[in-house]
Design a protein around this motif. Sequence first.
Motif, PDB file in Angstrom:
ATOM      1  N   GLY A 139      78.432  24.784  -1.476  1.00 47.30           N
ATOM      2  CA  GLY A 139      77.522  24.701  -0.345  1.00 47.30           C
ATOM      3  C   GLY A 139      76.868  23.340  -0.206  1.00 47.30           C
ATOM      4  N   GLN A 140      76.776  22.597  -1.322  1.00 43.77           N
ATOM      5  CA  GLN A 140      76.251  21.243  -1.267  1.00 43.77           C
ATOM      6  C   GLN A 140      77.341  20.300  -0.750  1.00 43.77           C
ATOM      7  OE1 GLN A 140      72.867  19.922  -2.688  1.00 43.77           O
ATOM      8  NE2 GLN A 140      72.651  21.941  -1.759  1.00 43.77           N
ATOM      9  N   VAL A 196      80.093   4.478   2.888  1.00 43.84           N
ATOM     10  CA  VAL A 196      80.485   5.887   2.897  1.00 43.84           C
ATOM     11  C   VAL A 196      81.931   6.004   3.357  1.00 43.84           C
ATOM     12  CG1 VAL A 196      80.106   8.134   3.972  1.00 43.84           C
ATOM     13  CG2 VAL A 196      78.146   6.752   3.266  1.00 43.84           C
ATOM     14  N   LEU A 197      82.766   6.582   2.501  1.00 49.71           N
ATOM     15  CA  LEU A 197      84.157   6.837   2.863  1.00 49.71           C
ATOM     16  C   LEU A 197      84.313   8.172   3.582  1.00 49.71           C
ATOM     17  CD1 LEU A 197      85.938   5.732  -0.444  1.00 49.71           C
ATOM     18  CD2 LEU A 197      85.603   4.393   1.657  1.00 49.71           C
ATOM     19  N   GLY A 198      83.476   9.128   3.207  1.00 51.10           N
ATOM     20  CA  GLY A 198      83.565  10.438   3.843  1.00 51.10           C
ATOM     21  C   GLY A 198      82.774  11.472   3.085  1.00 51.10           C
ATOM     22  N   SER A 199      82.771  12.679   3.614  1.00 54.06           N
ATOM     23  CA  SER A 199      82.038  13.777   2.982  1.00 54.06           C
ATOM     24  C   SER A 199      82.763  15.082   3.225  1.00 54.06           C
ATOM     25  CB  SER A 199      80.613  13.875   3.546  1.00 54.06           C
ATOM     26  OG  SER A 199      80.629  14.439   4.848  1.00 54.06           O
ATOM     27  N   ALA A 200      82.353  16.099   2.466  1.00 55.00           N
ATOM     28  CA  ALA A 200      82.903  17.443   2.629  1.00 55.00           C
ATOM     29  C   ALA A 200      81.935  18.418   1.972  1.00 55.00           C
ATOM     30  CB  ALA A 200      84.291  17.548   1.988  1.00 55.00           C
ATOM     31  N   THR A 201      82.128  19.708   2.247  1.00 58.50           N
ATOM     32  CA  THR A 201      81.268  20.743   1.689  1.00 58.50           C
ATOM     33  C   THR A 201      81.934  21.360   0.471  1.00 58.50           C
ATOM     34  OG1 THR A 201      80.360  21.241   3.872  1.00 58.50           O
ATOM     35  CG2 THR A 201      80.060  22.902   2.156  1.00 58.50           C
ATOM     36  N   ILE A 202      81.242  21.333  -0.657  1.00 58.19           N
ATOM     37  CA  ILE A 202      81.812  21.819  -1.918  1.00 58.19           C
ATOM     38  C   ILE A 202      82.104  23.313  -1.831  1.00 58.19           C
ATOM     39  CG2 ILE A 202      81.374  22.160  -4.384  1.00 58.19           C
ATOM     40  CD1 ILE A 202      79.587  19.637  -4.247  1.00 58.19           C
ATOM     41  N   THR A 203      83.312  23.690  -2.217  1.00 59.79           N
ATOM     42  CA  THR A 203      83.716  25.095  -2.238  1.00 59.79           C
ATOM     43  C   THR A 203      83.935  25.633  -3.635  1.00 59.79           C
ATOM     44  OG1 THR A 203      86.017  24.412  -1.913  1.00 59.79           O
ATOM     45  CG2 THR A 203      84.775  25.023   0.060  1.00 59.79           C
ATOM     46  N   ALA A 204      84.351  24.763  -4.562  1.00 62.21           N
ATOM     47  CA  ALA A 204      84.642  25.218  -5.929  1.00 62.21           C
ATOM     48  C   ALA A 204      84.634  24.022  -6.878  1.00 62.21           C
ATOM     49  CB  ALA A 204      86.010  25.917  -5.973  1.00 62.21           C
ATOM     50  N   ALA A 228      72.949  34.015   0.976  1.00 63.65           N
ATOM     51  CA  ALA A 228      73.470  35.384   0.863  1.00 63.65           C
ATOM     52  C   ALA A 228      74.914  35.387   0.385  1.00 63.65           C
ATOM     53  CB  ALA A 228      73.353  36.103   2.206  1.00 63.65           C
ATOM     54  N   ALA A 229      75.633  34.304   0.680  1.00 68.57           N
ATOM     55  CA  ALA A 229      77.036  34.200   0.274  1.00 68.57           C
ATOM     56  C   ALA A 229      77.193  33.551  -1.092  1.00 68.57           C
ATOM     57  CB  ALA A 229      77.819  33.403   1.316  1.00 68.57           C
ATOM     58  N   GLY A 230      76.079  33.283  -1.780  1.00 68.74           N
ATOM     59  CA  GLY A 230      76.154  32.723  -3.122  1.00 68.74           C
ATOM     60  C   GLY A 230      76.273  31.212  -3.169  1.00 68.74           C
ATOM     61  N   ARG A 231      76.018  30.565  -2.034  1.00 65.31           N
ATOM     62  CA  ARG A 231      76.095  29.106  -1.981  1.00 65.31           C
ATOM     63  C   ARG A 231      74.693  28.504  -1.875  1.00 65.31           C
ATOM     64  NH1 ARG A 231      80.648  30.884   1.097  1.00 65.31           N
ATOM     65  NH2 ARG A 231      79.448  30.889   3.040  1.00 65.31           N
TER      66      ARG A 231
END
Length: 363
Positions: free
Chosen positions: A331-332, A346-354, A90-93
Amino acid sequence: MRVLAAMSGGVDSAVAAARAHDAGHDVTGVHLALARNPQTYRTGARGCCTLEDSRDARRAADVIGIPFYVWDMADQFHANVVDDFVAEYAAGRTPNPCLRCNEKIKFEAVLDRAVALGFDAVVTGHHARLDGEGRLRRSVDEGKDQSYVLAVLTQGQLDRAVFPLGDSTKAQVREEAAARGLAVADKPDSHDICFIADGDTKGFLQRQLGDAPGDIVDGRTGERLGSHNGAYGYTIGQRKGLDLRVPAADGRPRYVLSITPVTNTVTVGPREDLEVGVVTASKVIWHGTSTPVECEVQLRAHGEVYPATVTVEGDTLTARLASPARGVAAGQAIVAYQRSDEGDVVLGSATITASAPLLAAHA
């Protein structure tokens, strides 16, 4: 060590529990009942939320010779995975529900309960490895590797996780299951999203969110090319199903470039306009390596990897790619890996915003 083995009813979790038992651990099997009404989720071998899966898990526990219980976690699953999935669209992600399930259910709710009950760790059938320093690595079977969806785990969670299958291929796991007399040896892998019974994601979202008509526009000219019944039915990089009424002047196909919930607009354009060189992300889980760091990043489950320079500042991760990526969706997850002879770490992760065009990567 006293361990809780999460048993989905599939071949991987059954063999993982068996290996933990053979290793001398005090193993208890548990199946997670995630569906409020199992009949509304997948049936047969296509998902991980079925009555058949519960029965398969119990039979496997009997063969292994370990105690077995069913934990009802349907409310937690619905709130943290299903509702989150709908809200993100719904938020476009574009969310990854398997990643969210690992984070919020298997390695938060389950692990917390297991520790409270006196267990030392949780065993799962994920295809990933933990090395002697507790670092998460890819499986030796890169085609089945699940480190991407496990990269959201904190170091504290990894310290209480056991992944017995990381040094085996899927074929080896199936052979071992057959040799052990486990009936799930030939059970097909689950596919798609377990809580969408018919596999129709767009239809599921439409039932949850209702019709929301809007425009499909050209990203270069702003021209209105068609309409849609809900921007949530589209993902970045999508080509099929756009139903555009105005053909491109050059005859080439168009792809979804962006989704703007505020205006309920889907923007499309040529394939080259999907190319990005800078990816920004939040909700960072980072495992201590100083940045900037030259590494590789993966931008979707089972997707390509890209050489990149990654910088972490506070709760923002920025990846500057050495070559362009396409179809990068907010969102991915973005997962950073350090390549080594012993397997990618694995060094790390985060949630894509832009994301931004390739030129910005060299600005």
